[in-house]
Structure formats: structure tokens, C-alpha cells
Motif scaffolding. Structure first.
Motif, PDB file in Angstrom:
ATOM      1  N   TRP A 163       0.823  -1.197   0.000  1.00  0.00           N
ATOM      2  CA  TRP A 163       0.000   0.000   0.000  1.00  0.00           C
ATOM      3  C   TRP A 163       0.866   1.260   0.000  1.00  0.00           C
ATOM      4  CZ3 TRP A 163      -4.826  -1.506  -0.725  1.00  0.00           C
ATOM      5  CH2 TRP A 163      -5.272  -2.709  -0.166  1.00  0.00           C
ATOM      6  N   VAL A 164       0.427   2.262  -0.715  1.00  0.00           N
ATOM      7  CA  VAL A 164       1.059   3.580  -0.667  1.00  0.00           C
ATOM      8  C   VAL A 164      -0.045   4.623  -0.548  1.00  0.00           C
ATOM      9  CG1 VAL A 164       3.119   2.941  -1.965  1.00  0.00           C
ATOM     10  CG2 VAL A 164       1.106   3.741  -3.193  1.00  0.00           C
ATOM     11  N   GLY A 165       0.308   5.783  -0.008  1.00  0.00           N
ATOM     12  CA  GLY A 165      -0.692   6.826   0.133  1.00  0.00           C
ATOM     13  C   GLY A 165      -1.400   6.764   1.465  1.00  0.00           C
ATOM     14  N   GLU A 166      -2.455   7.543   1.567  1.00  0.00           N
ATOM     15  CA  GLU A 166      -3.175   7.714   2.826  1.00  0.00           C
ATOM     16  C   GLU A 166      -3.891   6.439   3.248  1.00  0.00           C
ATOM     17  OE1 GLU A 166      -6.758  10.532   4.680  1.00  0.00           O
ATOM     18  OE2 GLU A 166      -6.011  10.840   2.625  1.00  0.00           O
ATOM     19  N   ALA A 167      -3.693   6.050   4.505  1.00  0.00           N
ATOM     20  CA  ALA A 167      -4.358   4.867   5.050  1.00  0.00           C
ATOM     21  C   ALA A 167      -5.799   5.210   5.417  1.00  0.00           C
ATOM     22  CB  ALA A 167      -3.607   4.361   6.273  1.00  0.00           C
ATOM     23  N   GLY A 168      -6.609   4.176   5.589  1.00  0.00           N
ATOM     24  CA  GLY A 168      -7.978   4.383   6.030  1.00  0.00           C
ATOM     25  C   GLY A 168      -8.966   4.725   4.937  1.00  0.00           C
ATOM     26  N   THR A 169      -8.551   4.667   3.687  1.00  0.00           N
ATOM     27  CA  THR A 169      -9.462   4.913   2.576  1.00  0.00           C
ATOM     28  C   THR A 169      -9.554   3.678   1.701  1.00  0.00           C
ATOM     29  OG1 THR A 169      -9.761   6.148   0.502  1.00  0.00           O
ATOM     30  CG2 THR A 169      -7.523   5.992   1.359  1.00  0.00           C
ATOM     31  N   PRO A 170     -10.740   3.330   1.215  1.00  0.00           N
ATOM     32  CA  PRO A 170     -10.864   2.155   0.343  1.00  0.00           C
ATOM     33  C   PRO A 170     -10.166   2.330  -0.993  1.00  0.00           C
ATOM     34  CG  PRO A 170     -12.922   3.366   0.416  1.00  0.00           C
ATOM     35  CD  PRO A 170     -12.037   3.966   1.476  1.00  0.00           C
ATOM     36  N   PHE A 171      -9.757   3.567  -1.314  1.00  0.00           N
ATOM     37  CA  PHE A 171      -9.113   3.839  -2.597  1.00  0.00           C
ATOM     38  C   PHE A 171      -7.585   3.923  -2.469  1.00  0.00           C
ATOM     39  CE2 PHE A 171     -13.392   5.543  -2.735  1.00  0.00           C
ATOM     40  CZ  PHE A 171     -13.892   4.931  -3.864  1.00  0.00           C
ATOM     41  N   ARG A 172      -7.050   3.460  -1.354  1.00  0.00           N
ATOM     42  CA  ARG A 172      -5.606   3.486  -1.170  1.00  0.00           C
ATOM     43  C   ARG A 172      -4.939   2.580  -2.215  1.00  0.00           C
ATOM     44  NH1 ARG A 172      -2.182   1.815   4.295  1.00  0.00           N
ATOM     45  NH2 ARG A 172      -0.326   3.054   3.808  1.00  0.00           N
ATOM     46  N   PRO A 173      -4.005   3.103  -3.006  1.00  0.00           N
ATOM     47  CA  PRO A 173      -3.417   2.324  -4.104  1.00  0.00           C
ATOM     48  C   PRO A 173      -2.390   1.283  -3.636  1.00  0.00           C
ATOM     49  CG  PRO A 173      -3.327   4.691  -4.554  1.00  0.00           C
ATOM     50  CD  PRO A 173      -3.637   4.524  -3.098  1.00  0.00           C
ATOM     51  N   ILE A 174      -2.161   0.315  -4.513  1.00  0.00           N
ATOM     52  CA  ILE A 174      -1.135  -0.714  -4.352  1.00  0.00           C
ATOM     53  C   ILE A 174      -0.065  -0.477  -5.420  1.00  0.00           C
ATOM     54  CG2 ILE A 174      -0.633  -3.184  -4.595  1.00  0.00           C
ATOM     55  CD1 ILE A 174      -3.393  -3.770  -3.493  1.00  0.00           C
ATOM     56  N   PHE A 175       1.184  -0.600  -5.026  1.00  0.00           N
ATOM     57  CA  PHE A 175       2.299  -0.403  -5.951  1.00  0.00           C
ATOM     58  C   PHE A 175       3.068  -1.702  -6.139  1.00  0.00           C
ATOM     59  CE2 PHE A 175       6.903   0.553  -6.493  1.00  0.00           C
ATOM     60  CZ  PHE A 175       6.837   1.110  -7.764  1.00  0.00           C
ATOM     61  N   THR A 176       3.383  -2.034  -7.401  1.00  0.00           N
ATOM     62  CA  THR A 176       4.239  -3.185  -7.703  1.00  0.00           C
ATOM     63  C   THR A 176       5.224  -2.792  -8.797  1.00  0.00           C
ATOM     64  OG1 THR A 176       2.651  -4.058  -9.332  1.00  0.00           O
ATOM     65  CG2 THR A 176       2.515  -4.930  -7.085  1.00  0.00           C
ATOM     66  N   SER A 177       6.335  -3.479  -8.827  1.00  0.00           N
ATOM     67  CA  SER A 177       7.357  -3.197  -9.840  1.00  0.00           C
ATOM     68  C   SER A 177       8.060  -4.490 -10.212  1.00  0.00           C
ATOM     69  CB  SER A 177       8.380  -2.188  -9.297  1.00  0.00           C
ATOM     70  OG  SER A 177       9.359  -1.888 -10.274  1.00  0.00           O
ATOM     71  N   GLY A 178       8.194  -4.727 -11.520  1.00  0.00           N
ATOM     72  CA  GLY A 178       8.941  -5.879 -12.002  1.00  0.00           C
ATOM     73  C   GLY A 178       8.307  -7.220 -11.741  1.00  0.00           C
ATOM     74  N   VAL A 179       6.984  -7.283 -11.582  1.00  0.00           N
ATOM     75  CA  VAL A 179       6.331  -8.561 -11.263  1.00  0.00           C
ATOM     76  C   VAL A 179       6.377  -9.522 -12.455  1.00  0.00           C
ATOM     77  CG1 VAL A 179       4.155  -9.672 -10.638  1.00  0.00           C
ATOM     78  CG2 VAL A 179       4.848  -7.556  -9.509  1.00  0.00           C
ATOM     79  N   THR A 180       5.863  -9.111 -13.578  1.00  0.00           N
ATOM     80  CA  THR A 180       5.901  -9.959 -14.780  1.00  0.00           C
ATOM     81  C   THR A 180       6.872  -9.421 -15.821  1.00  0.00           C
ATOM     82  OG1 THR A 180       4.011  -8.753 -15.704  1.00  0.00           O
ATOM     83  CG2 THR A 180       3.534 -10.760 -14.470  1.00  0.00           C
ATOM     84  N   ASP A 181       7.208  -8.148 -15.704  1.00  0.00           N
ATOM     85  CA  ASP A 181       8.168  -7.505 -16.593  1.00  0.00           C
ATOM     86  C   ASP A 181       9.100  -6.659 -15.734  1.00  0.00           C
ATOM     87  OD1 ASP A 181       9.606  -6.034 -18.403  1.00  0.00           O
ATOM     88  OD2 ASP A 181       7.874  -5.233 -19.472  1.00  0.00           O
ATOM     89  N   PRO A 182      10.377  -6.987 -15.686  1.00  0.00           N
ATOM     90  CA  PRO A 182      11.302  -6.252 -14.814  1.00  0.00           C
ATOM     91  C   PRO A 182      11.421  -4.775 -15.151  1.00  0.00           C
ATOM     92  CG  PRO A 182      12.496  -7.687 -16.331  1.00  0.00           C
ATOM     93  CD  PRO A 182      11.063  -8.053 -16.434  1.00  0.00           C
TER      94      PRO A 182
END
Length: 263
Positions: A163-182
């Protein structure tokens, strides 16, 4: 003093509307998330209408299937409300509705913005706004992709992640990098419909060297704002607790009923 607007058979018009219709809408709008049924007194309290006015309106609303009344006298929304809701959901074009929000997001983040939806065990890029960058992530629209552990895949499955960004909101984004493409990174937030179900993942994606974890934290509030605004356009309301599930509620209810029956 008698108000003509409360006299049976008198149909008074307001500027651009009809008072009886306005009051009927107020009556239906009095229902809130979680209400199983409302008494006549509670409806009068919430709407400010006289009880006799409510009872007159209720006759027409019940005849139209918009309102129902239990044996105990409590009012609840009628079956035709559900029918209209289903028609609305079926008629909505998510791709068309999403485009303005994606274009604004892409302009603010200067990265590509996409709307992914779930199709069984696949995810599909339904709509997209390209980044004004010569080097950018470019998933093909309408081509089934794996429902993997990228940020969009996690969101569409209702799973947790980085999770990144403000906690406590249902719209809090998820960040990933290099999972299927580095070389690719992405930041995703859920899009909710009027019933609080996840119907899509709004995603910002780009080259991993540019969309770093630090930059993702800067983009997170922008993404959350657009995901919330798009959800609101689909009927989602902040006071309604989201389910973070992608299974339609009727399917979940049927599944739960089956489980209860086998206990």
C-alpha cells in the motif's frame, strides 16, 4: 391553515418540476445503506413530510413496485428499485465513462492510465489514456492478460499488497514493480460500483526506472482522487462500506445460502 399541496388530488407544480414527484423522490431517498425497514415516524423524521402525505405517496409507490410494506408496518424499498438498478448497471459503458478520469490522471502523472476489469481468471485493459512520454508502458486494449500479482491483478482479486498513500481509505493504491516484466511498474486503486463491489482497477503504469516507489507515493493521492470520483459516477457513496470483492453480491449471497444449508 391548509396547504393546497397537501390536499388530496391537488397537483402543484414547482419551477421545473412537480411537488408530488419531488416528495416521492425525497421519500425514496430517505433510505440509507443498512436500512432493513423504516417506520412511518422515522420516514417523517427523515423527510420532514407529514405522515398523511407519506401514506398518500406510499400508495402510488407501492403500486409501482418502488416501495413495499411489511406486516409489521415498516416500509422498505420495492423490487422495481432493484430492477432499475440492474438495468442501470447493465447499460453503463465503463470504457466510455472512465475515459475522462483516465485522461485527467494521465495528464497529472505524466504516465499511462488504464482501467482494467476482471474476466474470469484474466484481466483486460478496457480503457486507456496514453502518457505524453516517448518511453511508456503500452498494454493492448481488450487483450486478455494474466490475473497475476501486478497491482491491477491484486486489486481485481480484492487482495492486499504494498500500500502507498493515505491509510484508512478504500481507494488506497497498491504499488508493484517488475512482477511480470522487470522494466515495468504500476500503481492501482479499486473502482467500486453502486453496491460496493470492485468492478475495475484504475492503474497508472510506466517504466520502472521512472515510476519508482518514491514517485508512486507522489502519484497515490492523484490516483485515489480519480478512482473515488469515477466510483461516485457509478453510484458508489462514501458512507457505504465497500466489499473489496469482485463477485456480484447475489452470487455471494447464493454461495452463503448454500453453505448455511450444508451445516
Amino acid at each position: 391553515m391548509t396547504d393546497a399541496r397537501d390536499t388530496p388530488g391537488v397537483r402543484a407544480e414547482t419551477a421545473g418540476g412537480v411537488i408530488a414527484v419531488d416528495r416521492a423522490i425525497d421519500l425514496l431517498d430517505a433510505f440509507r445503506w443498512g436500512d432493513d425497514g423504516l417506520s412511518l415516524a422515522e420516514l417523517a423524521n427523515r423527510t420532514g413530510l407529514h405522515k398523511t402525505t407519506i401514506l398518500r405517496l406510499a400508495v402510488s409507490l407501492q403500486a409501482a413496485g418502488m416501495l413495499a410494506r411489511s406486516i409489521g408496518g415498516e416500509f422498505r424499498l420495492g423490487a422495481n428499485i432493484l430492477k432499475l438498478s440492474a438495468i442501470l448497471r447493465a447499460s453503463q459503458r465503463l470504457d466510455r465513462e472512465a475515459q475522462p478520469f483516465l485522461e485527467k490522471l494521465a495528464a497529472e502523472c505524466r504516465e499511462s492510465a488504464s482501467l482494467f476489469i476482471r474476466d474470469g481468471e484474466a484481466r483486460i485493459c478496457l480503457a486507456r489514456a496514453e502518457a505524453e512520454q516517448s518511453v511508456r508502458d503500452a498494454p493492448r486494449r481488450l487483450l486478455p492478460l494474466a490475473l497475476d500479482d501486478t497491482s491491477a491483478g491484486l486489486v481485481l482479486r480484492g487482495l492486499e499488497g504494498n500500500w502507498v498513500g493515505e491509510a484508512g481509505t478504500p481507494f488506497r493504491p497498491i504499488f508493484t514493480s517488475g512482477v511480470t516484466d522487470p522494466q515495468t511498474a504500476s500503481l492501482s486503486a479499486p473502482v467500486f460500483d453502486a453496491e460496493g463491489d470492485i468492478v475495475g482497477s484504475m492503474t497508472v503504469s510506466g517504466p520502472a526506472f521512472r515510476l519508482t516507489a518514491e514517485i508512486a507515493r507522489q502519484h497515490a493521492p492523484k490516483l485515489a482522487v480519480q478512482a473515488e470520483a469515477f466510483s461516485a459516477s457509478l453510484g458508489y457513496r462514501a458512507e457505504m462500506p465497500p466489499t473489496r470483492s469482485t463477485a456480484p453480491r447475489k452470487e455471494r449471497r447464493a454461495s452463503q445460502t448454500a453453505k448455511n444449508g450444508t451445516r
